[in-house]
Design a protein around this motif. Structure first.
Motif, PDB file in Angstrom:
ATOM      1  N   ALA A 161       0.820  -1.217   0.000  1.00 40.52           N
ATOM      2  CA  ALA A 161       0.000   0.000   0.000  1.00 40.52           C
ATOM      3  C   ALA A 161       0.853   1.265   0.000  1.00 40.52           C
ATOM      4  CB  ALA A 161      -0.925  -0.004   1.211  1.00 40.52           C
ATOM      5  N   GLY A 162       2.153   1.119   0.112  1.00 43.38           N
ATOM      6  CA  GLY A 162       3.042   2.274   0.032  1.00 43.38           C
ATOM      7  C   GLY A 162       3.355   2.950   1.347  1.00 43.38           C
ATOM      8  N   LEU A 163       2.974   2.336   2.466  1.00 45.02           N
ATOM      9  CA  LEU A 163       3.267   2.932   3.760  1.00 45.02           C
ATOM     10  C   LEU A 163       4.780   2.971   3.999  1.00 45.02           C
ATOM     11  CD1 LEU A 163       0.210   1.941   4.099  1.00 45.02           C
ATOM     12  CD2 LEU A 163       0.696   1.955   6.544  1.00 45.02           C
ATOM     13  N   ASP A 164       5.177   3.804   4.932  1.00 44.83           N
ATOM     14  CA  ASP A 164       6.597   3.936   5.267  1.00 44.83           C
ATOM     15  C   ASP A 164       7.046   2.910   6.292  1.00 44.83           C
ATOM     16  OD1 ASP A 164       7.342   6.527   3.807  1.00 44.83           O
ATOM     17  OD2 ASP A 164       5.529   7.079   4.888  1.00 44.83           O
ATOM     18  N   GLY A 165       6.104   2.325   7.011  1.00 40.59           N
ATOM     19  CA  GLY A 165       6.499   1.353   8.014  1.00 40.59           C
ATOM     20  C   GLY A 165       5.321   0.853   8.811  1.00 40.59           C
ATOM     21  N   ALA A 166       5.633  -0.020   9.766  1.00 37.01           N
ATOM     22  CA  ALA A 166       4.631  -0.588  10.663  1.00 37.01           C
ATOM     23  C   ALA A 166       5.202  -0.635  12.069  1.00 37.01           C
ATOM     24  CB  ALA A 166       4.216  -1.987  10.211  1.00 37.01           C
ATOM     25  N   GLU A 167       4.311  -0.460  13.012  1.00 38.61           N
ATOM     26  CA  GLU A 167       4.653  -0.567  14.431  1.00 38.61           C
ATOM     27  C   GLU A 167       3.855  -1.734  14.998  1.00 38.61           C
ATOM     28  OE1 GLU A 167       4.707   2.896  17.531  1.00 38.61           O
ATOM     29  OE2 GLU A 167       2.654   2.120  17.455  1.00 38.61           O
ATOM     30  N   PHE A 168       4.484  -2.545  15.827  1.00 36.18           N
ATOM     31  CA  PHE A 168       3.798  -3.674  16.444  1.00 36.18           C
ATOM     32  C   PHE A 168       3.398  -3.323  17.872  1.00 36.18           C
ATOM     33  CE2 PHE A 168       6.737  -5.579  13.296  1.00 36.18           C
ATOM     34  CZ  PHE A 168       5.769  -6.034  12.415  1.00 36.18           C
ATOM     35  N   GLU A 169       2.171  -3.669  18.212  1.00 36.95           N
ATOM     36  CA  GLU A 169       1.615  -3.374  19.532  1.00 36.95           C
ATOM     37  C   GLU A 169       2.063  -4.452  20.506  1.00 36.95           C
ATOM     38  OE1 GLU A 169       0.451  -1.403  21.754  1.00 36.95           O
ATOM     39  OE2 GLU A 169      -1.660  -1.143  21.299  1.00 36.95           O
ATOM     40  N   CYS A 170       2.954  -4.070  21.413  1.00 38.03           N
ATOM     41  CA  CYS A 170       3.457  -5.004  22.416  1.00 38.03           C
ATOM     42  C   CYS A 170       3.150  -4.464  23.805  1.00 38.03           C
ATOM     43  CB  CYS A 170       4.961  -5.236  22.207  1.00 38.03           C
ATOM     44  SG  CYS A 170       5.648  -6.568  23.221  1.00 38.03           S
ATOM     45  N   TYR A 171       1.935  -3.975  23.982  1.00 37.20           N
ATOM     46  CA  TYR A 171       1.482  -3.670  25.341  1.00 37.20           C
ATOM     47  C   TYR A 171       0.009  -4.016  25.452  1.00 37.20           C
ATOM     48  CZ  TYR A 171      -0.687   1.007  24.443  1.00 37.20           C
ATOM     49  OH  TYR A 171      -1.472   2.059  24.029  1.00 37.20           O
ATOM     50  N   GLY A 172      -0.275  -4.934  26.346  1.00 39.13           N
ATOM     51  CA  GLY A 172      -1.640  -5.368  26.586  1.00 39.13           C
ATOM     52  C   GLY A 172      -2.162  -6.385  25.595  1.00 39.13           C
ATOM     53  N   HIS A 173      -1.565  -6.449  24.397  1.00 39.69           N
ATOM     54  CA  HIS A 173      -2.020  -7.366  23.351  1.00 39.69           C
ATOM     55  C   HIS A 173      -1.171  -8.646  23.366  1.00 39.69           C
ATOM     56  CE1 HIS A 173      -3.987  -3.859  20.876  1.00 39.69           C
ATOM     57  NE2 HIS A 173      -4.239  -3.787  22.155  1.00 39.69           N
ATOM     58  N   LEU A 174      -1.352  -9.502  22.373  1.00 38.97           N
ATOM     59  CA  LEU A 174      -0.769 -10.836  22.424  1.00 38.97           C
ATOM     60  C   LEU A 174       0.748 -10.821  22.590  1.00 38.97           C
ATOM     61  CD1 LEU A 174      -1.339 -13.864  22.336  1.00 38.97           C
ATOM     62  CD2 LEU A 174      -1.086 -13.763  19.844  1.00 38.97           C
ATOM     63  N   MET A 175       1.440  -9.941  21.859  1.00 37.40           N
ATOM     64  CA  MET A 175       2.904  -9.891  22.008  1.00 37.40           C
ATOM     65  C   MET A 175       3.296  -9.667  23.457  1.00 37.40           C
ATOM     66  SD  MET A 175       4.881  -7.902  19.021  1.00 37.40           S
ATOM     67  CE  MET A 175       4.949  -8.516  17.337  1.00 37.40           C
ATOM     68  N   ASP A 176       2.627  -8.724  24.098  1.00 35.03           N
ATOM     69  CA  ASP A 176       2.931  -8.408  25.493  1.00 35.03           C
ATOM     70  C   ASP A 176       2.445  -9.512  26.422  1.00 35.03           C
ATOM     71  OD1 ASP A 176       3.754  -6.600  27.671  1.00 35.03           O
ATOM     72  OD2 ASP A 176       1.611  -6.434  28.058  1.00 35.03           O
ATOM     73  N   GLN A 177       1.380 -10.199  26.045  1.00 36.79           N
ATOM     74  CA  GLN A 177       0.907 -11.318  26.851  1.00 36.79           C
ATOM     75  C   GLN A 177       1.943 -12.448  26.870  1.00 36.79           C
ATOM     76  OE1 GLN A 177      -3.039 -12.102  25.175  1.00 36.79           O
ATOM     77  NE2 GLN A 177      -3.439  -9.895  25.285  1.00 36.79           N
ATOM     78  N   PHE A 178       2.740 -12.565  25.803  1.00 37.49           N
ATOM     79  CA  PHE A 178       3.903 -13.451  25.820  1.00 37.49           C
ATOM     80  C   PHE A 178       5.029 -12.839  26.656  1.00 37.49           C
ATOM     81  CE2 PHE A 178       2.007 -15.680  22.261  1.00 37.49           C
ATOM     82  CZ  PHE A 178       2.576 -16.948  22.297  1.00 37.49           C
ATOM     83  N   MET A 179       5.270 -11.535  26.490  1.00 38.53           N
ATOM     84  CA  MET A 179       6.429 -10.888  27.103  1.00 38.53           C
ATOM     85  C   MET A 179       6.308 -10.784  28.618  1.00 38.53           C
ATOM     86  SD  MET A 179       9.231  -9.442  25.675  1.00 38.53           S
ATOM     87  CE  MET A 179       8.858  -8.616  24.120  1.00 38.53           C
ATOM     88  N   SER A 180       5.104 -10.618  29.126  1.00 44.85           N
ATOM     89  CA  SER A 180       4.916 -10.346  30.549  1.00 44.85           C
ATOM     90  C   SER A 180       4.845 -11.626  31.376  1.00 44.85           C
ATOM     91  CB  SER A 180       3.626  -9.558  30.771  1.00 44.85           C
ATOM     92  OG  SER A 180       3.325  -9.468  32.146  1.00 44.85           O
ATOM     93  N   PRO A 181       5.605 -11.689  32.473  1.00 43.77           N
ATOM     94  CA  PRO A 181       5.481 -12.848  33.368  1.00 43.77           C
ATOM     95  C   PRO A 181       4.130 -12.906  34.073  1.00 43.77           C
ATOM     96  CG  PRO A 181       6.957 -11.191  34.310  1.00 43.77           C
ATOM     97  CD  PRO A 181       6.658 -10.751  32.914  1.00 43.77           C
ATOM     98  N   LEU A 182       3.372 -11.809  34.047  1.00 43.83           N
ATOM     99  CA  LEU A 182       2.043 -11.809  34.660  1.00 43.83           C
ATOM    100  C   LEU A 182       1.019 -12.571  33.834  1.00 43.83           C
ATOM    101  CD1 LEU A 182       1.919  -8.073  35.789  1.00 43.83           C
ATOM    102  CD2 LEU A 182       2.145 -10.066  37.286  1.00 43.83           C
ATOM    103  N   THR A 183       1.275 -12.709  32.539  1.00 44.44           N
ATOM    104  CA  THR A 183       0.288 -13.333  31.661  1.00 44.44           C
ATOM    105  C   THR A 183       0.823 -14.541  30.903  1.00 44.44           C
ATOM    106  OG1 THR A 183       0.867 -11.616  30.045  1.00 44.44           O
ATOM    107  CG2 THR A 183      -1.147 -11.287  31.305  1.00 44.44           C
ATOM    108  N   ASN A 184       2.123 -14.764  30.901  1.00 46.11           N
ATOM    109  CA  ASN A 184       2.707 -15.894  30.176  1.00 46.11           C
ATOM    110  C   ASN A 184       2.840 -17.079  31.123  1.00 46.11           C
ATOM    111  OD1 ASN A 184       4.338 -17.779  28.823  1.00 46.11           O
ATOM    112  ND2 ASN A 184       5.428 -16.167  27.707  1.00 46.11           N
ATOM    113  N   ALA A 185       2.036 -18.111  30.890  1.00 43.23           N
ATOM    114  CA  ALA A 185       2.081 -19.335  31.697  1.00 43.23           C
ATOM    115  C   ALA A 185       2.632 -20.508  30.894  1.00 43.23           C
ATOM    116  CB  ALA A 185       0.682 -19.662  32.214  1.00 43.23           C
ATOM    117  N   LEU A 186       3.271 -20.220  29.756  1.00 51.35           N
ATOM    118  CA  LEU A 186       3.739 -21.274  28.863  1.00 51.35           C
ATOM    119  C   LEU A 186       5.076 -21.842  29.328  1.00 51.35           C
ATOM    120  CD1 LEU A 186       2.985 -19.511  25.455  1.00 51.35           C
ATOM    121  CD2 LEU A 186       1.660 -21.369  26.500  1.00 51.35           C
ATOM    122  N   PRO A 187       5.329 -23.125  29.006  1.00 47.51           N
ATOM    123  CA  PRO A 187       6.664 -23.685  29.261  1.00 47.51           C
ATOM    124  C   PRO A 187       7.627 -23.236  28.168  1.00 47.51           C
ATOM    125  CG  PRO A 187       5.265 -25.333  28.231  1.00 47.51           C
ATOM    126  CD  PRO A 187       4.403 -24.123  28.454  1.00 47.51           C
ATOM    127  N   ALA A 188       8.892 -23.535  28.327  1.00 52.49           N
ATOM    128  CA  ALA A 188       9.873 -23.279  27.274  1.00 52.49           C
ATOM    129  C   ALA A 188       9.424 -24.009  26.001  1.00 52.49           C
ATOM    130  CB  ALA A 188      11.244 -23.757  27.723  1.00 52.49           C
TER     131      ALA A 188
END
Length: 679
Positions: A161-188
């Motif tokens: 579409a010709g955009l200059d870039g993209a920013e990824f939402e890493c607060y409160g959303h899925l990326m952050d749900q992985f990043m935060s020890p408060l919400t990530n209950a997954l094993p290695a």
């Protein structure tokens, strides 16, 4: 012209040169149609681009997957048809020298399963987000692989579409749900250590970079400090930024401090009026200093002075003024032209965000053109013929009418019964926490003064006073007065919330605030009563208290009330008040059953909105050429009013704001703008 202003200096971001240091950060005004950024969305961003903003960041956020259904009207980045719409927006903004990016996300648990295609919500653990209430499915390996591919597909669409870039939402959303020890209950390998918790974000970045190449910017808006026990700490947040930097995949970071899983947490991330300005700016500056990545940030930076400090002090490379640009999209142009005093202030009301979180479209509390660029002007065109316009009332409706009429070039006279302007806004602003709202009035008074509007204060205008001005147009904006006849019996034993807020009546010791309107007025009165040391009960027949006070605005009230003698009673209706010795006996009923409970107080405060103060309008109506009538089709379509039926050669008469019916500031301002812009 060259300038030494730090805000007007260009900034080189990798291969992209941004013409100044001011941006609007990603936010979703909820203007898409069918998930697409069509004309309303495009024109909203284009208005800011034309006025000089260097970078407009669209979406907040655009969904990359079908199992990330919008909880409000987000862009659907998983559909191929988004490319054409985003290209049109981007091309238009590029023509104005404005760069365009988009924020991409998977919401994870921050959505609901009963939206969109009714797919299960997924997250990196089983805990639900309180705000959206869905219990998530714990993400599986095939979900992870699928979602990473969805991110890459979405990024590729945005490059197409010709955009200059993209920013990824890493607060409160899925990326952050992985990043935060408060919400990530997954094993290695996806949970446990920081390296494992960051793996999902890093794999998304790698997949996207492979698709879009090096000439497309990728950034991370991420939580660098959750400010919550057991969550991401400041030191860990800085380490995350170093991980982004060292990967070579991230071109910039956009700093967030806090969480958004509850209304109080979100309000600390995005503060409203009465809260500290730029509370996280120093922390963002620390990350820039220690990590060295290009650093963006936005969190209640409402004015040019604060923004200028953020850049001049080296805390930020690009400063986000997002809500400020909803109040005034022409900030950059006014800075360039040396007209900072003309900037319409963001008063921090956060009507914009609160509407979004309740499923509405973003609207500025006192700029009715924002989001309506298709039909409403931000710059008022001069009229072909100068007329005499008389306005009665200096609340937001009357002052907006006077301002717009004066900008049209008309001669404007304003009558006001009080000794100062503001109407209900002035009453509201008497509460210290809400004092910034007086900016709605002060800005309009300054604009009117610059255009020689003639104000007549301490003048209770009657029909003869108005007629003596020989007006062409009369606009009655006299507002309303509190409804006093609220209950079946004993109204004379009650006082109104206005009586408390104005100081005309002092709080009692044991007070009932009966709220049958659900707006700010009752809570403001309750706060004043509680802070005076009294016990206060807020009662409403509604199923929730204060339903017109939306999420983020409710937070400061609760923080002011919950540690005091305040209680809340819902689903009960006050029916009668009578004297019982030196007490007041209240009879309390219900809409749900036949009920007559008794309770005792020493003061009963009622709040039931206002009734129009419109006697002057009705006195003038038979003498007006249009008999006070409004052609609604013409009003909606933006055509001048031409209705007749009254005496020939007489004035046109209109009433606006609460002089018509009890509504809010935005409705009052919108009434005035869409009527007067065509006079």
């Amino acid at each position: 012209m060259s300038s030494n202003d730090p805000l007007l200096q260009p900034y080189r971001l990798k291969h992209l040169t941004l013409k100044n240091r001011i941006m609007t950060t990603s936010h979703e005004p909820a203007y898409p149609e069918d998930g697409m950024p069509k004309d309303r969305y495009r024109l909203y961003h284009l208005e800011r681009a034309k006025a000089g903003v260097a970078l407009t960041m669209t979406a907040g956020s655009a969904a990359v997957s079908k199992d990330s259904p919008p909880v409000f009207n987000n862009i659907l980045a998983y559909k191929d048809e988004v490319v054409g719409w985003m290209k049109r927006l981007t091309d238009d903004c590029h023509e104005q020298g404005c760069a365009v990016m988009i924020q991409l996300t998977h919401l994870g648990r921050r959505t609901r399963w009963d939206k969109g295609d009714w797919l299960p919500v997924v997250a990196a653990g089983p805990s639900r987000e309180p705000s959206h209430r869905a219990f998530p499915k714990v993400v599986e390996d095939w979900d992870i692989a699928r979602i990473i591919e969805d991110y890459a597909d979405a990024a590729e669409r945005m490059k197409a579409a010709g955009l200059d870039g993209a920013e990824f939402e890493c607060y409160g959303h899925l990326m952050d749900q992985f990043m935060s020890p408060l919400t990530n209950a997954l094993p290695a390998p996806w949970g446990g250590s920081l390296e494992n918790r960051a793996r999902f974000a890093m794999e998304v970045l790698a997949a996207c970079r492979k698709r879009v190449g090096d000439n497309f910017l990728l950034g991370m808006r991420y939580t660098a400090d959750e400010a919550h026990l057991g969550g991401i700490t400041e030191e860990e947040g800085i380490e995350i930024a170093r991980t982004f930097r060292d990967s070579g995949l991230v071109d910039f970071v956009n700093i967030i401090r806090g969480r958004i899983h509850t209304d109080p947490a979100m309000t600390d991330v995005i503060p409203i009026h009465g809260m500290k300005s730029a509370p996280h700016l120093d922390f963002a500056g620390r990350i820039r200093a220690e990590v060295g990545l290009p650093t963006f940030h936005a969190a209640r930076i409402p004015d040019v002075a604060t923004a200028r400090h953020a850049v001049a002090s080296g805390k930020l490379d690009m400063v986000g003024m997002t809500r400020a640009h909803m109040a005034d999209p022409h900030i950059v142009r006014k800075i360039e032209e040396g007209r900072e005093e003309d900037i319409r202030p963001c008063v921090g009301a956060t009507y914009c965000l609160d509407r979004i979180y309740q499923g509405g479209m973003a609207l500025c509390i006192h700029n009715a053109a924002t989001g309506r660029e298709e039909t409403m002007p931000h710059t008022i065109a001069p009229a072909a013929e100068r007329k005499k316009v008389v306005v009665i009332g200096t609340g937001p409706a009357g002052l907006e009418a006077a301002r717009v009429a004066a900008e049209r070039g008309h001669e404007v006279v304003v009558f006001e019964a009080a000794d100062a302007p503001g109407g209900q806004v002035r009453l509201t602003a008497r509460t210290k926490r809400r004092a910034e709202l007086i900016g709605i009035i002060d800005w309009r008074m300054a604009q009117c003064a610059a255009r020689d509007v003639d104000f007549r204060f301490n003048t209770f205008a009657e029909a003869d006073d108005v007629l003596a001005e020989k007006p062409d147009v009369v606009i009655v904006a006299t507002g309303g007065m509190p409804t006093a006849d609220v209950i079946e019996a004993g109204n004379d034993l009650t006082v109104t919330a206005w009586d408390i807020l104005s100081g005309d009546v002092k709080p009692g010791a044991n007070v009932l605030v009966y709220d049958d309107a659900g707006d700010h007025t009752a809570l403001q009165a309750a706060q004043l009563i509680a802070e005076a040391g009294a016990a206060v009960e807020v009662m409403t027949p509604d199923r929730t208290f204060s339903p017109e006070v939306m999420a983020m605005n409710l937070v400061p009230y609760m923080r002011a009330l919950q540690d005091k003698k305040a209680t809340f009673t819902v689903t009960y209706r006050l029916t009668r008040v009578e004297r019982d010795g030196n007490r007041l006996k209240a009879t309390v009923g219900s809409d749900y059953m036949a009920l007559a409970k008794e309770a005792y107080y020493d003061q009963v405060v009622v709040n039931h909105g206002t009734q129009p103060l419109a006697d002057l309008y009705f006195d003038l109506r038979p003498r007006s050429v249009n008999l006070g009538a409004v052609d609604y089709d013409a009003l909606i379509e933006g055509r001048p009013q031409t209705m007749n039926g009254g005496p020939e050669g007489a004035f046109r008469l209109y009433r606006i704001g609460d002089a018509v019916s009890a509504r809010n500031v935005h409705a009052a301002v919108y009434d005035a703008l869409r009527l007067v812009k065509d006079i």
